[in-house]
Design a protein around this motif. Structure first.
Motif, PDB file in Angstrom:
ATOM      1  N   GLU A  75     -67.222  58.817  20.786  1.00 19.57           N
ATOM      2  CA  GLU A  75     -66.953  58.685  19.354  1.00 19.57           C
ATOM      3  C   GLU A  75     -67.798  59.688  18.576  1.00 19.57           C
ATOM      4  OE1 GLU A  75     -64.848  56.824  17.440  1.00 19.57           O
ATOM      5  OE2 GLU A  75     -63.903  56.345  19.352  1.00 19.57           O
ATOM      6  N   GLY A  76     -67.204  60.293  17.577  1.00 17.11           N
ATOM      7  CA  GLY A  76     -67.927  61.237  16.735  1.00 17.11           C
ATOM      8  C   GLY A  76     -67.947  62.651  17.278  1.00 17.11           C
ATOM      9  N   THR A  77     -67.378  62.862  18.461  1.00 17.86           N
ATOM     10  CA  THR A  77     -67.347  64.203  19.042  1.00 17.86           C
ATOM     11  C   THR A  77     -66.258  65.023  18.376  1.00 17.86           C
ATOM     12  OG1 THR A  77     -68.105  63.388  21.168  1.00 17.86           O
ATOM     13  CG2 THR A  77     -66.990  65.504  21.179  1.00 17.86           C
ATOM     14  N   VAL A  78     -66.584  66.255  18.045  1.00 20.23           N
ATOM     15  CA  VAL A  78     -65.607  67.168  17.454  1.00 20.23           C
ATOM     16  C   VAL A  78     -65.321  68.251  18.473  1.00 20.23           C
ATOM     17  CG1 VAL A  78     -65.203  68.819  15.600  1.00 20.23           C
ATOM     18  CG2 VAL A  78     -66.478  66.717  15.145  1.00 20.23           C
ATOM     19  N   THR A  79     -64.059  68.534  18.675  1.00 16.50           N
ATOM     20  CA  THR A  79     -63.660  69.566  19.625  1.00 16.50           C
ATOM     21  C   THR A  79     -63.203  70.791  18.859  1.00 16.50           C
ATOM     22  OG1 THR A  79     -62.935  67.869  21.161  1.00 16.50           O
ATOM     23  CG2 THR A  79     -62.128  70.096  21.557  1.00 16.50           C
ATOM     24  N   ILE A  80     -63.744  71.971  19.245  1.00 15.94           N
ATOM     25  CA  ILE A  80     -63.316  73.225  18.626  1.00 15.94           C
ATOM     26  C   ILE A  80     -62.926  74.192  19.733  1.00 15.94           C
ATOM     27  CG2 ILE A  80     -64.779  72.903  16.591  1.00 15.94           C
ATOM     28  CD1 ILE A  80     -66.691  75.004  17.779  1.00 15.94           C
ATOM     29  N   SER A  81     -62.200  75.212  19.358  1.00 12.19           N
ATOM     30  CA  SER A  81     -61.785  76.209  20.345  1.00 12.19           C
ATOM     31  C   SER A  81     -62.963  77.094  20.725  1.00 12.19           C
ATOM     32  CB  SER A  81     -60.659  77.074  19.784  1.00 12.19           C
ATOM     33  OG  SER A  81     -61.164  77.906  18.749  1.00 12.19           O
ATOM     34  N   ARG A  82     -62.849  77.739  21.853  1.00 10.93           N
ATOM     35  CA  ARG A  82     -63.892  78.656  22.310  1.00 10.93           C
ATOM     36  C   ARG A  82     -64.070  79.790  21.308  1.00 10.93           C
ATOM     37  NH1 ARG A  82     -62.495  80.663  27.840  1.00 10.93           N
ATOM     38  NH2 ARG A  82     -62.970  78.525  28.329  1.00 10.93           N
ATOM     39  N   ALA A  83     -62.956  80.276  20.758  1.00  8.38           N
ATOM     40  CA  ALA A  83     -63.030  81.365  19.781  1.00  8.38           C
ATOM     41  C   ALA A  83     -63.799  80.930  18.541  1.00  8.38           C
ATOM     42  CB  ALA A  83     -61.626  81.828  19.407  1.00  8.38           C
ATOM     43  N   ALA A  84     -63.557  79.695  18.077  1.00  9.19           N
ATOM     44  CA  ALA A  84     -64.279  79.184  16.910  1.00  9.19           C
ATOM     45  C   ALA A  84     -65.758  79.034  17.216  1.00  9.19           C
ATOM     46  CB  ALA A  84     -63.687  77.854  16.462  1.00  9.19           C
ATOM     47  N   LEU A  85     -66.078  78.614  18.431  1.00 10.97           N
ATOM     48  CA  LEU A  85     -67.485  78.496  18.830  1.00 10.97           C
ATOM     49  C   LEU A  85     -68.166  79.859  18.810  1.00 10.97           C
ATOM     50  CD1 LEU A  85     -69.908  76.924  19.943  1.00 10.97           C
ATOM     51  CD2 LEU A  85     -68.942  77.247  22.236  1.00 10.97           C
ATOM     52  N   HIS A  86     -67.501  80.871  19.350  1.00 14.69           N
ATOM     53  CA  HIS A  86     -68.077  82.228  19.354  1.00 14.69           C
ATOM     54  C   HIS A  86     -68.265  82.746  17.925  1.00 14.69           C
ATOM     55  CE1 HIS A  86     -68.257  83.177  23.628  1.00 14.69           C
ATOM     56  NE2 HIS A  86     -67.129  82.490  23.763  1.00 14.69           N
TER      57      HIS A  86
END
Length: 97
Positions: A75-86
């Motif tokens: 719960e509370g975890t947000v998933t982002i794309s690898r490109a967004a992380l970079h």
């Protein structure tokens, strides 16, 4: 070449000694339709071609990965794309300099 008499004989055979009992039915496949913008469809087809699979198989893979990711995320975890992380890392490093 098989002649019709061999085919007829095979169809009329009542010898079930080599038969196998199937106790489980395969799960039915259900079709879900989705409308995509043309650019998404083109990208999907290009990625499927690159992987050597059908667009349908690629969508199945994506859906399964998303379902597994959602069920594994606390719960509370947000998933982002690898490109967004970079991009976020690059922005943090740029502002820190």
């Amino acid at each position: 070449m098989i002649d019709n008499s061999e085919v007829r004989a095979a169809l009329e055979s009542r010898d079930w000694s080599g038969a196998e009992v199937v106790t489980e039915r395969p799960r039915a496949k259900i079709v879900h339709s989705v409308r995509l913008p043309a650019e998404w469809s083109e990208a999907l087809e290009a990625e499927a071609d690159r992987r050597g699979i059908t667009p349908s198989r690629l969508m199945q893979d994506y859906i399964l990965a998303g379902l597994q990711q959602d069920s594994a995320a606390p719960e509370g975890t947000v998933t982002i794309s690898r490109a967004a992380l970079h991009r976020a890392i690059d922005a943090a490093l740029t502002s820190a300099a």
